[in-house]
Design a protein around this motif. Structure first.
Motif, mmCIF file in Angstrom:
data_model
loop_
_atom_site.group_PDB
_atom_site.id
_atom_site.type_symbol
_atom_site.label_atom_id
_atom_site.label_comp_id
_atom_site.label_asym_id
_atom_site.label_seq_id
_atom_site.Cartn_x
_atom_site.Cartn_y
_atom_site.Cartn_z
ATOM 1 N N ARG A 30 -8.356 6.076 0.374
ATOM 2 C CA ARG A 30 -7.936 5.175 -0.692
ATOM 3 C C ARG A 30 -7.765 3.762 -0.139
ATOM 4 O O ARG A 30 -8.186 2.783 -0.756
ATOM 5 C CB ARG A 30 -6.590 5.665 -1.282
ATOM 6 N N LEU A 31 -7.177 3.681 1.054
ATOM 7 C CA LEU A 31 -6.979 2.369 1.670
ATOM 8 C C LEU A 31 -8.325 1.718 1.976
ATOM 9 O O LEU A 31 -8.521 0.521 1.735
ATOM 10 C CB LEU A 31 -6.150 2.529 2.949
ATOM 11 N N GLU A 77 1.144 -2.595 -3.371
ATOM 12 C CA GLU A 77 2.003 -1.476 -3.749
ATOM 13 C C GLU A 77 1.763 -0.293 -2.807
ATOM 14 O O GLU A 77 2.697 0.403 -2.414
ATOM 15 C CB GLU A 77 1.697 -1.099 -5.209
ATOM 16 N N PHE A 78 0.522 -0.109 -2.436
ATOM 17 C CA PHE A 78 0.157 1.011 -1.563
ATOM 18 C C PHE A 78 0.791 0.896 -0.178
ATOM 19 O O PHE A 78 1.351 1.864 0.349
ATOM 20 C CB PHE A 78 -1.365 1.078 -1.436
ATOM 21 N N ALA A 133 2.686 2.632 9.062
ATOM 22 C CA ALA A 133 1.600 3.609 8.975
ATOM 23 C C ALA A 133 0.392 3.010 8.263
ATOM 24 O O ALA A 133 -0.754 3.164 8.714
ATOM 25 C CB ALA A 133 2.078 4.866 8.258
ATOM 26 N N ALA A 134 0.641 2.329 7.150
ATOM 27 C CA ALA A 134 -0.471 1.813 6.358
ATOM 28 C C ALA A 134 -1.225 0.715 7.098
ATOM 29 O O ALA A 134 -2.458 0.714 7.147
ATOM 30 C CB ALA A 134 0.043 1.299 5.010
ATOM 31 N N CYS A 167 9.464 -8.162 -1.042
ATOM 32 C CA CYS A 167 8.878 -7.055 -1.812
ATOM 33 C C CYS A 167 7.443 -7.419 -2.162
ATOM 34 O O CYS A 167 7.199 -8.171 -3.122
ATOM 35 C CB CYS A 167 9.713 -6.817 -3.072
ATOM 36 N N ASN A 168 6.495 -6.899 -1.400
ATOM 37 C CA ASN A 168 5.105 -7.334 -1.534
ATOM 38 C C ASN A 168 4.592 -7.348 -2.969
ATOM 39 O O ASN A 168 4.004 -8.336 -3.407
ATOM 40 C CB ASN A 168 4.198 -6.420 -0.690
#
Lengths: 292, 292, 292, 292
Positions: free
Chosen positions: C283-284, C244-245, C253-254, C190-191
């Motif tokens: 945002r990224l 979290e993002f 995808a991220a 869990c990052n």
């Protein structure tokens, strides 16, 4: 006592500054319920803001309700107290003033074990001869009782004889029906599941809706009983949005706002509870107009 | 007030029949906490069974605690009431008797909206000059406040200046830290997450554990602060089973049973709460022996 | 094999039309991870879109990864299949091509009983000599395994020797540590809980973050190990929003969007998965700029 | 196509070693359903273990079912694939072989956004002219679609014209009915909620139960439609324990065990799925005896 049908829940009217009871107005609300042909009156439930009353106020509401109903229908008194001592005191008072039954739920700060809940019910049962409706409403009371556990109490605690189920999970009713061979009466406490609860074998429907929409709930009950399923479904969906709205808005706030919209001012709920905001009032007005 | 470290929570001792407070024994419990080097005392929290006290008892406990501590460490008074009116009365009393801060949580029967909660805090803040610790404990209080909402209250309500988070979700602390740039002090209220909370930036740890295990929590706090991570981890896992046990058993019941096992009888919790059963007492005894 | 530190997860690059693997680009992504000083590479995890590959593609990715890493760090192969037969086939392939371990999770359509899961792991263990990391990720795999059950498998199934926990519940790690006396290595999946997991005793952190933010995760790991808690906290909160993002946006995808923003185009995820939309990309970009 | 009534779900029989389809036995199961007077047949649903079949097997089952039913009732083909590409391929195949409709659900590894789900349905709709039943079953598929979102798809995607709801939350059906003015047909996929679903307006009931208990479901459907509520309630509670059992045991395992108990051996489910254990088989036998 052989309870069935619509059990009506009055709100508890306050003075404009919210500090005093307004018993005359309580009488008017009870009259509204009786005109809506309810089969019993339950005072001091969630809709009645019992949790927000002082002990003296609580007793006044109980006593006034019994006197005002005057035997026309049975009167049930709701008891949801944090301590067993207080629940006993209230159960004895309910008996003393001539109520017909109590609706008893645990109310928790610390989560309660089944042993703790069982002893709570047992102690109350020993202190008062009134029939007890075991009431499960985790959303307000912070404790969830399984069908199996409630039936265990009904089978082992002298005065515990009925169940009110308010989780909104229809499977709970199936379990109560199946595990008791259909012999333990249960009542629906989830307004927007009334149609299914009645078909699943509920003896009745506990609701504050008749405060605002008259005998529509009674009509629904009768349609299900007579097998007119088309009418029952139509009546249910006619009321559905309203029923869902008063639950999600908070019963006390919604019913009091509705009474005010109908010219039967009953004051506001007690803080921190707030009355409906303007958009919600307008939505309620529109629903009541459509149902009128 | 610049609070940090271990905030100790006394239980509220009763007479053997459970009907009276035993203030002398309360004094002894407070002494146990002070010997455990707590940095503050918080009366009338969950461990203190505040929800099960009468108004008069509540006031006696608050007043006695302030007098007994006598300025050696700050005293915080917990307030978790169903009505805003009662919360205001208690906040004024806490100020009147010389407490240093209040720890304020909503307590719900009907679920509360953020508007209702905000006004509750605002009204209390206007009625008393004491600093307010915003306290989130949905498991007991029935209301869950997001980090975003609690920070909004801290930023907009005069006396609201700290947060206590008891959900046990470490992400809530990350959010509080991140959204406030590390500037709003927050405290951990989940005993068995203490290690992580302190590493995540918590100013302190609110706990009744020192009633039974002395300065072990303080040692853990110090180890984290000094960067001795091996020691911190070892101390945490040494206490872990005990911390998890007192939470899952109910703090009041567990701590009172533990005090009794240690020869410091403080009575039972109030019904419907029950003392630990025999197997649980034995498990607790074994854990305390290992920690002794 | 004594695994610890940062286990890096590559994405699986596709051709522009999404229909073919782009193995050259996979090589570049693996190089990015190695430059970020990861301690192991895990192919065909969530980030690698293993669930969306054909059998042939799956085998090509596994084989290419082992060859490209060429022993510089251990290679772990993720296996999450609906049938035991397919999991066995993949485990044998992983061994055949020279991978160092497999990371095995159940993947469910029908919910699986513990007996079914146990036999699944046991059958795979009997079919391949590779060490097995028992991987719990209910959010993607639809099955939640308790710490107690995973330890039972580690203790009773020959090759099961490590655990990866991705629920994001820090208490699971406490349980694994306590119940195994700290002897069963567990990894954090869990990052945005990496800081706490490492303090709670995790041997390492499984993450795709180094694809985009280089050795920041490794720096965090080192700071925790060296007891520089101030630095560890600062490094964690610096990465927190980003971590979290990428989890909440979907790792594949991220990370693919982030690689594209960094000029290392790796294609889009496979449909129905969509690439990040414009606002999320912006945002990224802003987060990556701040971390750069 | 105007679908209503009982939609029967066959299991997919395998050879004794679980490696081959047994199409002859599939024919027998379909015959059982037709004798039970089902109004349609749905192949490759949950009960049919579609998730555990190879592509070739999947196509064989679809094709065999259409041929064997031979137009006596409509045939619906279930499609729940991880990639849009595979769903399109199967939808085209379903059309090609002459099926009458498809029942389409997302199946997720990564959680899917509404945009991703919408495009998945839209792409399938553009690839095949068959009517689409939008199917929501978060327990197996890992994605939960709201009534609002499913109606949006029905209103905006050409072939999407019906809904199957399997969450077991009766309020979802109320929402579908209310928001569509009763105009979008919806089907019940939660066996032990069949009574309420039909009263709430469901067009039909999707169920594998007729594989084992003949026309009992059809009798229940007819009793509700005819307004014989006493009979409907009695029929429902007669079947209730059985219906709850086959859902909680896993449909494929339970139905295959039941068929075996009835002398109609259909093989075991595919691993990791296991057949019912002995005590569960005995419980099933007892229920079937009572219903026989």
């Amino acid at each position: 006592m052989n309870l069935s049908g619509i059990i009506g829940y009055p709100v508890t009217p306050f003075s404009p500054d919210n500090k005093q009871l307004d018993l005359n107005k309580l009488g008017s609300v009870i009259d509204v319920l009786l005109e809506a042909e309810v089969d019993a009156i339950a005072a001091l439930g969630s809709a009645g803001e019992a949790a927000y009353l002082s002990e003296e106020e609580w007793k006044q509401v109980a006593e006034y309700t019994v006197k005002h109903v005057a035997g026309r229908v049975p009167v049930i008194i709701g008891i949801a107290e944090l301590t067993t001592e207080q629940a006993v005191k209230y159960a004895q008072h309910a008996h003393h003033i001539g109520a017909n039954a109590i609706m008893l739920s645990p109310f928790s700060y610390y989560k309660l074990s089944e042993t703790e809940i069982f002893q709570h019910y047992e102690t109350v049962s020993e202190a008062s001869p009134l029939p007890i409706m075991v009431y499960n409403n985790p959303a307000t009371c912070g404790v969830d009782m399984t069908p199996e556990f409630m039936l265990k109490m009904v089978n082992n605690i002298k005065n515990a004889s009925m169940i009110k189920e308010s989780t909104g999970d229809i499977q709970r009713m199936h379990k109560i029906y199946t595990l008791s061979d259909g012999k333990v009466p249960f009542f629906n406490g989830c307004n927007h599941m009334a149609l299914e609860a009645l078909h699943a074998g509920a003896s009745g429907w506990c609701t504050a809706a008749p405060c605002l929409i008259g005998d529509k709930p009674k009509q629904l009950f009768d349609a299900v009983k007579s097998g007119d399923n088309k009418k029952a479904k139509a009546l249910f969906y006619q009321q559905y949005e309203f029923l869902e709205f008063i639950v999600s808005s908070g019963l006390a706030a919604a019913v009091k706002s509705g009474l005010s919209l109908q010219g039967k001012e009953a004051g506001n709920p007690r803080k921190p509870l707030l009355p409906l905001n303007k958009p919600a009032q307008q939505r309620l007005k529109s629903m009541l107009d459509n149902l009128g």
